[in-house]
Design a protein around this motif. Structure first.
Motif, mmCIF file in Angstrom:
data_model
loop_
_atom_site.group_PDB
_atom_site.id
_atom_site.type_symbol
_atom_site.label_atom_id
_atom_site.label_comp_id
_atom_site.label_asym_id
_atom_site.label_seq_id
_atom_site.Cartn_x
_atom_site.Cartn_y
_atom_site.Cartn_z
ATOM 1 N N GLN A 87 39.066 100.413 7.028
ATOM 2 C CA GLN A 87 38.041 99.534 6.702
ATOM 3 C C GLN A 87 37.608 100.290 5.538
ATOM 4 O OE1 GLN A 87 36.444 96.513 7.436
ATOM 5 N NE2 GLN A 87 38.794 96.404 8.264
ATOM 6 N N GLN A 88 37.448 101.837 5.533
ATOM 7 C CA GLN A 88 36.691 102.448 4.599
ATOM 8 C C GLN A 88 37.693 102.552 3.324
ATOM 9 O OE1 GLN A 88 35.405 105.996 7.068
ATOM 10 N NE2 GLN A 88 33.953 106.158 5.556
ATOM 11 N N CYS A 94 39.752 97.807 20.086
ATOM 12 C CA CYS A 94 38.724 98.564 19.055
ATOM 13 C C CYS A 94 37.353 98.768 19.473
ATOM 14 C CB CYS A 94 39.114 97.791 17.536
ATOM 15 S SG CYS A 94 40.606 97.814 16.924
ATOM 16 N N GLU A 143 26.074 98.695 8.178
ATOM 17 C CA GLU A 143 27.020 97.513 7.950
ATOM 18 C C GLU A 143 27.760 97.768 6.953
ATOM 19 O OE1 GLU A 143 23.876 97.058 7.674
ATOM 20 O OE2 GLU A 143 23.023 96.450 9.560
ATOM 21 N N GLY A 149 42.986 96.738 6.063
ATOM 22 C CA GLY A 149 42.955 96.027 7.517
ATOM 23 C C GLY A 149 43.928 96.639 8.395
ATOM 24 N N TYR A 205 40.824 102.022 12.737
ATOM 25 C CA TYR A 205 40.238 100.902 12.107
ATOM 26 C C TYR A 205 39.055 101.281 11.132
ATOM 27 C CZ TYR A 205 37.664 96.706 11.692
ATOM 28 O OH TYR A 205 37.250 95.378 11.376
ATOM 29 N N GLY A 206 38.356 102.201 11.554
ATOM 30 C CA GLY A 206 37.302 102.757 10.531
ATOM 31 C C GLY A 206 37.998 103.145 9.417
ATOM 32 N N ASP A 225 39.671 89.858 7.621
ATOM 33 C CA ASP A 225 38.675 90.727 7.013
ATOM 34 C C ASP A 225 39.464 91.353 5.641
ATOM 35 O OD1 ASP A 225 37.210 91.802 10.031
ATOM 36 O OD2 ASP A 225 36.694 90.061 8.774
ATOM 37 N N LEU A 226 40.731 90.791 5.484
ATOM 38 C CA LEU A 226 41.269 91.835 4.324
ATOM 39 C C LEU A 226 41.392 90.360 3.151
ATOM 40 C CD1 LEU A 226 42.835 94.183 3.739
ATOM 41 C CD2 LEU A 226 45.003 93.029 4.292
ATOM 42 N N THR A 243 30.664 99.002 5.628
ATOM 43 C CA THR A 243 31.940 98.674 5.540
ATOM 44 C C THR A 243 32.170 97.079 5.598
ATOM 45 O OG1 THR A 243 32.116 98.850 7.970
ATOM 46 C CG2 THR A 243 32.782 100.924 6.610
ATOM 47 N N ALA A 244 31.237 96.330 6.198
ATOM 48 C CA ALA A 244 31.358 94.760 6.415
ATOM 49 C C ALA A 244 30.857 94.250 4.886
ATOM 50 C CB ALA A 244 30.718 94.321 7.529
#
Length: 631
Positions: free
Chosen positions: A473-474, A448, A602, A478, A469-470, A421-422, A604-605
């Motif tokens: 991500q924000q 996680c 969703e 990653g 993790y949040g 996811d990076l 952040t995704a």
């Protein structure tokens, strides 16, 4: 000891490491004989004049032993040795003839001279006497060193330090300990600590010290009023002596409380986002259906229109409630800026030292391997500190018998798909590694997940790693975790390099007017009610719609329908998310625009370049988005 009284034992030895002896005798032949006898054990410095010997001492010579003749011109030996006391605390010995014996015995008895030998001397006896004097000097110096170290420790240690005898009476204590008891240090000596405590505290102290007699014990004490927390270690030294060290960990406790609060807020935010998403889906269907129904009314029906408007107003209030819920879940907006990561980690020294106490206090080593030029990272510095502290506390808890926590930084270039996811690009990697028990693959796969924890009840919330993790991500970064049973755990945070622009909310650019020409639009949503509402809005705008219930169905529809000019897809769908569908559509039909409709949870995704419409939406908002994408 130097003339100003400071400790300098190194001056008593020469470069060879042997102790120095100063010989003073007005007869050169005697000096030669003494040098031959003593030079195997000592570095020998000699002179025939006591005045010169005093000058040597005044100039910094620090012998372990001074051996002087008694009868010398100018100064007798006992007078010379008395004057030498102004410069040195060396052991003083006299050589004398039998005629001077009475005077020498008097000098020895007055305590100024440690011993004497008669002329002519017996070599073995004189050598033994000088050797014993040198040993006494070395022992005194070692004792002075220990005393100076102890005094320095007592005077400068910020922690509360005390030594007690077998009866619990204070032998030594520092100012910090005395201040905690509300007394001066001198007033506490020889007294029991229980004398300064109330009944409950005294009983607790007695139990703790009884337990400590069997080995080192560490416990946490709450001081009066709950304003201070002190971590107390008690270690028996033998012969009934007990050393007690109390470290103020109030700041660490407060930080842990803030961490727990941050964990709770993160959990509430996760829950709020999920609830808001579900409500937004419902509200989209309700509001859309009401608006479509009102448009399709035939003739004047005031009563029915009023009912529809009332229902719409209620749904709008529900929409406002979900917006408040979402505002609560995101109330701690990140203050992203370029942060020098090395400086931030170095600035956490005191915080980490005070926070990593507990059962492993003294057994956890913090090692830093900071890159020479890891650059700055775009992150909220306060949140990054909390994240690193959280990871270090997890690492400490994973090392019940002690170990090493390594904090490292490095500038890295990440290739595509090398970190989950990076996106590919330049990042600052911040790593926290421990030498603890590690994790099984089953535990590693779930670390996680919110509320998942392997700690005892009351020892962990299961929200620490989800919070970290949040955060990354924000920030647009990653995280990876590597672990195996018995091999420790390594957590790597990938943060965007400094200089990057702050993330922009999708769709911030200006919108062109609503399109005036109808096209074929593919509507993809697993909720048939929401899908029907979206298709109805598009039909009212003059567009032709094709519907699909999930991503795979949408791809099949695209393959068989080259006339589709736009895809409007929900984000949260089974089998394939809207973002994944967008990627597949881009590969299949380059240039075909995709609009993702989401219930906020969703965000952040969703890649930042994706066009997004938030639920619940008004028909005008959908019209503007469609018009902008169609150009």
């Amino acid at each position: 000891m130097s003339p100003d009284g400071s400790l300098d034992p190194g001056l008593a030895t020469a470069g060879s490491g042997r102790a120095t002896i100063l010989l003073v005798d007005d007869e050169a032949e005697i000096l030669t004989a003494l040098t031959d006898l003593l030079e195997e054990r000592f570095e020998v410095v000699s002179t025939t004049r006591p005045e010169e010997a005093l000058a040597m001492l005044a100039g910094g010579l620090q012998p372990a032993v001074i051996l002087s003749d008694q009868r010398m011109p100018g100064l007798t030996g006992d007078v010379f040795l008395e004057r030498a006391r102004a410069y040195t605390d060396a052991e003083a010995l006299l050589l004398t003839g039998y005629a001077e014996l009475d005077a020498v015995v008097g000098a020895v008895n007055r305590g100024r001279i440690a011993g004497y030998a008669a002329k002519p001397w017996e070599p073995e006896g004189l050598l033994a006497m000088v050797g014993a004097a040198g040993d006494r000097y070395a022992l005194r110096q070692a004792l002075a060193t220990e005393r100076a170290l102890m005094q320095g420790l007592l005077e400068n240690l910020p922690d509360e330090l005390s030594f007690k005898d077998a009866e619990g009476r204070f032998l030594r204590l520092n100012a910090a300990k005395a201040a905690a008891l509300g007394r001066g240090a001198e007033a506490c000596l020889g007294r029991r600590e229980a004398e300064f405590l109330d009944g409950e505290a005294a009983a607790r102290l007695a139990r703790a010290e009884a337990t400590a007699a069997s080995g080192a014990v560490t416990e946490l004490e709450e001081r009066p009023g709950g304003a201070r927390w002190v971590q107390v270690s008690r270690v028996p030294l033998g012969n009934g002596v007990l050393v007690t060290i109390g470290r103020d960990v109030t700041e660490a406790r407060q930080m842990e409380a803030r961490l727990r609060q941050a964990d709770k807020m993160q959990a509430l935010g996760t829950m709020a986002g999920g609830v808001a998403h579900d409500f937004n889906n419902l509200l989209t269907a309700i509001l859309g259906s009401l608006q479509l129904a009102e448009r399709r009314l035939v003739g004047e029906q005031p009563a029915l229109q009023r009912l529809l408007r009332n229902a719409g107003m209620a749904a709008e209030r529900g929409s406002a409630l979900t917006r408040r819920l979402l505002a609560f879940s995101r109330q701690n907006e990140l203050a992203l800026r370029a942060v020098p990561v090395n400086g931030l980690i170095l600035g956490m020294d005191d915080l980490l030292a005070r926070s990593l106490g507990g059962p492993t206090d003294g057994l956890v080593t913090i090692r830093r391997e900071l890159g020479a030029a890891p650059d700055t990272a775009v992150v909220d510095p306060g949140q990054l500190e909390l994240a690193l502290l959280n990871l270090c506390i997890n690492a400490r808890d994973a090392m019940p018998s002690g170990g090493t926590i390594t904090l490292s930084t490095e500038a890295v270039r990440v290739a595509a798909d090398s970190v989950p996811d990076l996106p590919a690009g330049d990042y600052v990697r911040v790593t926290v590694a421990d030498s603890g028990v590690g994790m099984t693959p089953e535990v590693l796969a779930r670390v996680c997940e919110p509320f998942f924890t392997t700690k005892e009840v009351g020892k962990g919330t299961g929200l620490g790693l989800p919070m970290v993790y949040g955060l990354v991500q924000q920030c647009g970064g990653g995280m990876t975790i590597e672990s195996a049973p018995g091999a420790g755990t390594t957590v790597s945070l990938y943060l965007p390099r400094g200089g990057a622009e702050a993330p922009r909310s999708p769709g911030q650019s200006g919108e062109p007017p609503v399109a005036r020409r109808g096209v074929r639009v593919l509507v993809v949503d697993d909720d048939p009610t929401v899908r029907e509402v979206t298709a109805g809005f598009l039909a009212d705008l003059g567009h032709e719609t094709v519907e699909a219930a999930d991503g795979p169905s949408a791809l099949r529809a695209l393959e068989g329908d080259p006339g589709v000019r736009l895809v409007v897809a929900d984000f949260a769908m089974p089998h394939m998310t809207g973002a994944e569908l967008s990627e597949r559509v881009r590969a299949m039909r380059p240039g075909l625009p995709v609009l993702i409709v989401t219930g906020y949870a969703e965000l952040t995704a969703i890649p930042p370049e994706t066009h997004v419409l938030h639920k619940p939406y008004q028909p005008a908002e959908l019209a503007k988005r469609v018009a902008a994408l169609l150009g």
